[in-house]
Write an enzyme that holds these catalytic residues in place. Sequence first.
Site, PDB file in Angstrom:
ATOM      1  N   SER A 141       1.150  -1.304  -0.077  1.00 28.04           N
ATOM      2  CA  SER A 141       0.077   0.165  -0.152  1.00 28.04           C
ATOM      3  C   SER A 141       1.129   1.288  -0.228  1.00 28.04           C
ATOM      4  CB  SER A 141      -0.994  -0.028   1.514  1.00 28.04           C
ATOM      5  OG  SER A 141      -1.898  -0.751   0.875  1.00 28.04           O
ATOM      6  N   THR A 189      -1.275   4.236   3.071  1.00 30.72           N
ATOM      7  CA  THR A 189      -2.412   5.115   2.198  1.00 30.72           C
ATOM      8  C   THR A 189      -2.376   6.029   2.950  1.00 30.72           C
ATOM      9  OG1 THR A 189      -3.137   2.867   1.975  1.00 30.72           O
ATOM     10  CG2 THR A 189      -4.347   4.291   0.437  1.00 30.72           C
ATOM     11  N   GLU A 208     -10.570   6.759   2.703  1.00 27.92           N
ATOM     12  CA  GLU A 208      -9.878   5.874   2.791  1.00 27.92           C
ATOM     13  C   GLU A 208     -11.312   4.347   3.391  1.00 27.92           C
ATOM     14  OE1 GLU A 208      -6.334   4.465   3.861  1.00 27.92           O
ATOM     15  OE2 GLU A 208      -5.974   2.490   2.950  1.00 27.92           O
ATOM     16  N   HIS A 233      -4.362  -2.040  -4.847  1.00 22.77           N
ATOM     17  CA  HIS A 233      -4.415  -3.276  -5.157  1.00 22.77           C
ATOM     18  C   HIS A 233      -5.034  -4.055  -4.342  1.00 22.77           C
ATOM     19  CE1 HIS A 233      -3.314  -4.381  -0.960  1.00 22.77           C
ATOM     20  NE2 HIS A 233      -2.324  -3.236  -1.046  1.00 22.77           N
TER      21      HIS A 233
END
Length: 348
Positions: A72, A125, A238, A286
């Site tokens: 990440s 992130t 997120e 991902h």
Amino acid sequence: MRQLSLLVIILSCQLGFTQEKTPNIILMIGDGMGLTQISSGMYANNNSTALEGFEFIGLSKTYASNQLITDSAASGTAMATGVKTYNGAIGIDPQKRPQKSILQYCQEKGYSTALLATSSIVHATPASFYAHVKSRNQYEDIALQLSEDRVDLFIGGGRKHFNKRKDKRDLIQEMTSYEFVNSLKQLKSSDAQKIGYLTYSDEPPKKLEGRKPALEDMAVASIEKMESLGKPFFMMIEGSQIDWGGHANEMQYVLTEFKEFNTTIARVLEYAKADGNTLVIVTADHETGGLALTGGNLKKSLARGSFNTEGHTATMVPVFSYGPTAKAFSGIYENTAIFNKMLETLTK
Ligand code: MG
Ligand code: ZN
């Protein structure tokens, strides 16, 4: 009289030409959210997802500079700064040089900025958007960088990295330009220019275990706060724990985290549609777990999955876009192109 009405027409055209103002950008990252996580979440949600409301769809190649399978940090850095880097790196290139992030470019353009996460706010992130460190594990260094006035509003866990540090500093006390709140109610009633809301001391728990506040409520309150500041804004939201469900190979964990993220996407899209000048991008850093959708029942909203790994995989991830310049996000491209396309939005 005719001249006057012509003047009125010219003036109203200029005033009504809202596209002239650079758009708000809301980037939503479902950590570990591959196409199978989306498909499973959709079938488990009465065959419906808010993603069906988006205009354009693309695919992003997620690999890191040094490995096919990204983490990440490398993928967050790619989307935030436009450079492929090594796994573990936050906001720096393979030569360890700091890279300016889209959040910083937005600030230079006069934007307000916000970061929301269901992990800690110093996790890979969100950190990719404001920090520059050699390793994602340098949580206290990342917190220190966040304390240097880098974001107008942030909501996430990880309070201990600010006030229970090895260097004995209390960053919450030091961050005098910020008001720290302990609830969304306090956030809404605050008129501070900069606000921090550290939701948990450590990593927030699973949604299944009662994590609060709900991500959609965080998003709605934050959008209102950004609007009240009267400037265009950049926001990264997120859904952090879709990834953790994948690592745990727990389908219910994945589905419940996706469900909350999906509800948040629905709220954000509603806002963007009403606003008319907000670019929304939803993607993943991902895929996690090598999830396959191997069974289920549409009528019962059941999705059964089987996992291939406890790690990440290298499959391309989808990118959904809505709003001004959304069309630029269709096609197949590197994850770094997401940064470039956002940057182009700023200069259009
Ligand atoms: Mg993450
Ligand atoms: Zn992961």
